[in-house]
Design a protein around this motif. Sequence first.
Motif, PDB file in Angstrom:
ATOM      1  N   LEU A 125      61.333  65.554  39.987  1.00 18.72           N
ATOM      2  CA  LEU A 125      61.730  64.453  40.875  1.00 18.72           C
ATOM      3  C   LEU A 125      62.758  63.523  40.226  1.00 18.72           C
ATOM      4  CD1 LEU A 125      58.158  63.622  42.206  1.00 18.72           C
ATOM      5  CD2 LEU A 125      60.035  64.679  43.520  1.00 18.72           C
ATOM      6  N   CYS A 126      63.197  63.856  39.008  1.00 15.70           N
ATOM      7  CA  CYS A 126      64.177  63.057  38.253  1.00 15.70           C
ATOM      8  C   CYS A 126      63.673  61.662  37.929  1.00 15.70           C
ATOM      9  CB  CYS A 126      65.516  63.000  38.995  1.00 15.70           C
ATOM     10  SG  CYS A 126      66.244  64.617  39.261  1.00 15.70           S
ATOM     11  N   ILE A 127      62.378  61.557  37.642  1.00 14.73           N
ATOM     12  CA  ILE A 127      61.758  60.283  37.282  1.00 14.73           C
ATOM     13  C   ILE A 127      61.545  60.269  35.773  1.00 14.73           C
ATOM     14  CG2 ILE A 127      59.723  58.817  37.536  1.00 14.73           C
ATOM     15  CD1 ILE A 127      59.349  60.069  40.329  1.00 14.73           C
ATOM     16  N   ASP A 128      62.118  59.268  35.097  1.00  9.72           N
ATOM     17  CA  ASP A 128      61.902  59.120  33.664  1.00  9.72           C
ATOM     18  C   ASP A 128      60.433  58.800  33.424  1.00  9.72           C
ATOM     19  OD1 ASP A 128      64.616  59.499  33.106  1.00  9.72           O
ATOM     20  OD2 ASP A 128      65.047  57.351  33.265  1.00  9.72           O
ATOM     21  N   ASN A 129      59.877  59.392  32.369  1.00  6.02           N
ATOM     22  CA  ASN A 129      58.460  59.184  32.082  1.00  6.02           C
ATOM     23  C   ASN A 129      58.182  59.439  30.613  1.00  6.02           C
ATOM     24  OD1 ASN A 129      57.106  62.103  31.778  1.00  6.02           O
ATOM     25  ND2 ASN A 129      58.748  62.234  33.279  1.00  6.02           N
ATOM     26  N   ARG A 130      57.016  59.041  30.194  1.00  7.29           N
ATOM     27  CA  ARG A 130      56.579  59.317  28.833  1.00  7.29           C
ATOM     28  C   ARG A 130      55.051  59.327  28.829  1.00  7.29           C
ATOM     29  NH1 ARG A 130      59.619  58.714  23.866  1.00  7.29           N
ATOM     30  NH2 ARG A 130      58.186  59.020  22.154  1.00  7.29           N
ATOM     31  N   VAL A 131      54.452  60.341  28.230  1.00 10.64           N
ATOM     32  CA  VAL A 131      52.997  60.401  28.109  1.00 10.64           C
ATOM     33  C   VAL A 131      52.588  59.461  26.979  1.00 10.64           C
ATOM     34  CG1 VAL A 131      51.014  61.877  27.616  1.00 10.64           C
ATOM     35  CG2 VAL A 131      52.959  62.791  28.908  1.00 10.64           C
ATOM     36  N   MET A 132      51.633  58.572  27.266  1.00 12.82           N
ATOM     37  CA  MET A 132      51.215  57.591  26.270  1.00 12.82           C
ATOM     38  C   MET A 132      49.696  57.553  26.125  1.00 12.82           C
ATOM     39  SD  MET A 132      53.660  54.314  26.854  1.00 12.82           S
ATOM     40  CE  MET A 132      55.434  54.421  26.719  1.00 12.82           C
ATOM     41  N   TYR A 133      49.269  57.910  24.918  1.00 13.26           N
ATOM     42  CA  TYR A 133      47.857  57.747  24.556  1.00 13.26           C
ATOM     43  C   TYR A 133      47.472  56.278  24.708  1.00 13.26           C
ATOM     44  CZ  TYR A 133      45.528  55.562  20.512  1.00 13.26           C
ATOM     45  OH  TYR A 133      44.867  54.692  19.684  1.00 13.26           O
ATOM     46  N   THR A 134      48.393  55.377  24.352  1.00 15.15           N
ATOM     47  CA  THR A 134      48.109  53.947  24.308  1.00 15.15           C
ATOM     48  C   THR A 134      47.734  53.388  25.678  1.00 15.15           C
ATOM     49  OG1 THR A 134      50.490  53.544  24.517  1.00 15.15           O
ATOM     50  CG2 THR A 134      49.578  53.545  22.290  1.00 15.15           C
ATOM     51  N   VAL A 135      48.413  53.852  26.718  1.00 12.60           N
ATOM     52  CA  VAL A 135      48.112  53.378  28.077  1.00 12.60           C
ATOM     53  C   VAL A 135      46.744  53.901  28.516  1.00 12.60           C
ATOM     54  CG1 VAL A 135      48.859  53.401  30.496  1.00 12.60           C
ATOM     55  CG2 VAL A 135      50.558  53.196  28.671  1.00 12.60           C
ATOM     56  N   GLY A 136      46.452  55.153  28.199  1.00 18.01           N
ATOM     57  CA  GLY A 136      45.152  55.713  28.541  1.00 18.01           C
ATOM     58  C   GLY A 136      44.016  55.020  27.807  1.00 18.01           C
ATOM     59  N   ALA A 137      44.231  54.734  26.526  1.00 17.97           N
ATOM     60  CA  ALA A 137      43.211  54.026  25.751  1.00 17.97           C
ATOM     61  C   ALA A 137      42.952  52.643  26.347  1.00 17.97           C
ATOM     62  CB  ALA A 137      43.649  53.910  24.288  1.00 17.97           C
ATOM     63  N   ALA A 138      44.015  51.943  26.716  1.00 11.58           N
ATOM     64  CA  ALA A 138      43.867  50.614  27.314  1.00 11.58           C
ATOM     65  C   ALA A 138      43.152  50.685  28.662  1.00 11.58           C
ATOM     66  CB  ALA A 138      45.237  49.956  27.469  1.00 11.58           C
ATOM     67  N   ALA A 139      43.407  51.729  29.426  1.00 14.26           N
ATOM     68  CA  ALA A 139      42.740  51.886  30.727  1.00 14.26           C
ATOM     69  C   ALA A 139      41.237  52.041  30.539  1.00 14.26           C
ATOM     70  CB  ALA A 139      43.320  53.085  31.470  1.00 14.26           C
ATOM     71  N   ARG A 140      40.858  52.785  29.519  1.00 12.32           N
ATOM     72  CA  ARG A 140      39.435  52.992  29.257  1.00 12.32           C
ATOM     73  C   ARG A 140      38.784  51.747  28.661  1.00 12.32           C
ATOM     74  NH1 ARG A 140      35.018  55.386  27.880  1.00 12.32           N
ATOM     75  NH2 ARG A 140      34.773  55.215  25.653  1.00 12.32           N
ATOM     76  N   VAL A 141      39.438  51.141  27.671  1.00 15.29           N
ATOM     77  CA  VAL A 141      38.887  49.951  27.010  1.00 15.29           C
ATOM     78  C   VAL A 141      38.747  48.784  27.992  1.00 15.29           C
ATOM     79  CG1 VAL A 141      39.398  48.177  25.263  1.00 15.29           C
ATOM     80  CG2 VAL A 141      39.637  50.601  24.691  1.00 15.29           C
ATOM     81  N   SER A 142      39.727  48.632  28.883  1.00 13.88           N
ATOM     82  CA  SER A 142      39.698  47.526  29.850  1.00 13.88           C
ATOM     83  C   SER A 142      38.755  47.788  31.014  1.00 13.88           C
ATOM     84  CB  SER A 142      41.105  47.264  30.392  1.00 13.88           C
ATOM     85  OG  SER A 142      41.531  48.363  31.186  1.00 13.88           O
ATOM     86  N   GLY A 143      38.267  49.010  31.133  1.00 10.68           N
ATOM     87  CA  GLY A 143      37.370  49.345  32.238  1.00 10.68           C
ATOM     88  C   GLY A 143      38.089  49.719  33.523  1.00 10.68           C
ATOM     89  N   LEU A 144      39.400  49.853  33.476  1.00 13.00           N
ATOM     90  CA  LEU A 144      40.136  50.217  34.685  1.00 13.00           C
ATOM     91  C   LEU A 144      39.927  51.678  35.090  1.00 13.00           C
ATOM     92  CD1 LEU A 144      43.577  48.397  34.358  1.00 13.00           C
ATOM     93  CD2 LEU A 144      41.695  47.868  35.901  1.00 13.00           C
TER      94      LEU A 144
END
Length: 181
Positions: free
Chosen positions: A139-158
Motif C-alpha cells: 500500500l506504499c505506507i512507511d512502517n517499522r516493526v517496534m518491540y518498544t511499542v508492543g511492550a508499551a501496549a502490554r505494560v500500559s494495559g492497552l
Amino acid sequence: MILNPESEVLETLAKSILLAARTAPKAKGVDDIVTALVEAEDIEVLASTMEKLADEKGEGFAFLKRDAGNLRNAGAAVLIGVKASGAAGLNCGACGFSTCKEMLAQQKVEEEFKGPNCMFKYADLGIAVGSAVARAKDLCIDNRVMYTVGAAARVSGLLDADVALGIPLSVTGKNVFFDRK
C-alpha cells in the motif's frame, strides 16, 4: 478538489494491514493472534509509557525515547500480539522444556512480555507481523516493526497479550522511520 487526501485513508488502510495479520497462516490452525488499531489518544499513552520504561530500565534503553518520538510522528499505528491458549503439543523442546506439559506448568514471568510460551505461538506472531508489513509495503505506507511499542501496549494495559509488537504507519513525503539516531 481535495488536496493531499492520503492521510484521510490511513485508518482504513491500517485495518487492511490488520486483515493481513489475521488471515496469516497459524500453526495447527489455532488463532491466538490479537490485533488492535491504535486510536489517536492512545498514541500518547504508548509514547509516555515508552519514555517511562526507558527511565526505569536505565542506560542502554534510550532507544525507547527515540521510538516514542517516532510513534508521535506516525499517522497511525497497529498492534499485533499473541495471547497463547496453550501449546502445539509437539514436545519439540524449542521453548526450553522437554515437553509441552512441563512448559505449561511453569510460573509465567511478567516483564514487558509474559512467558514462557510455545515457540509456535511466537512463530505465528512473526508470520502475522510479516504479513502485515508486507501489506503496508504493498500500500506504499512507511512502517517499522517496534518491540518498544508492543511492550508499551502490554505494560500500559492497552493490549491483553503475552507478547506484542507495534507497527507505526506514516504517509509523508519523507519516511519518518528512516533517519533515526
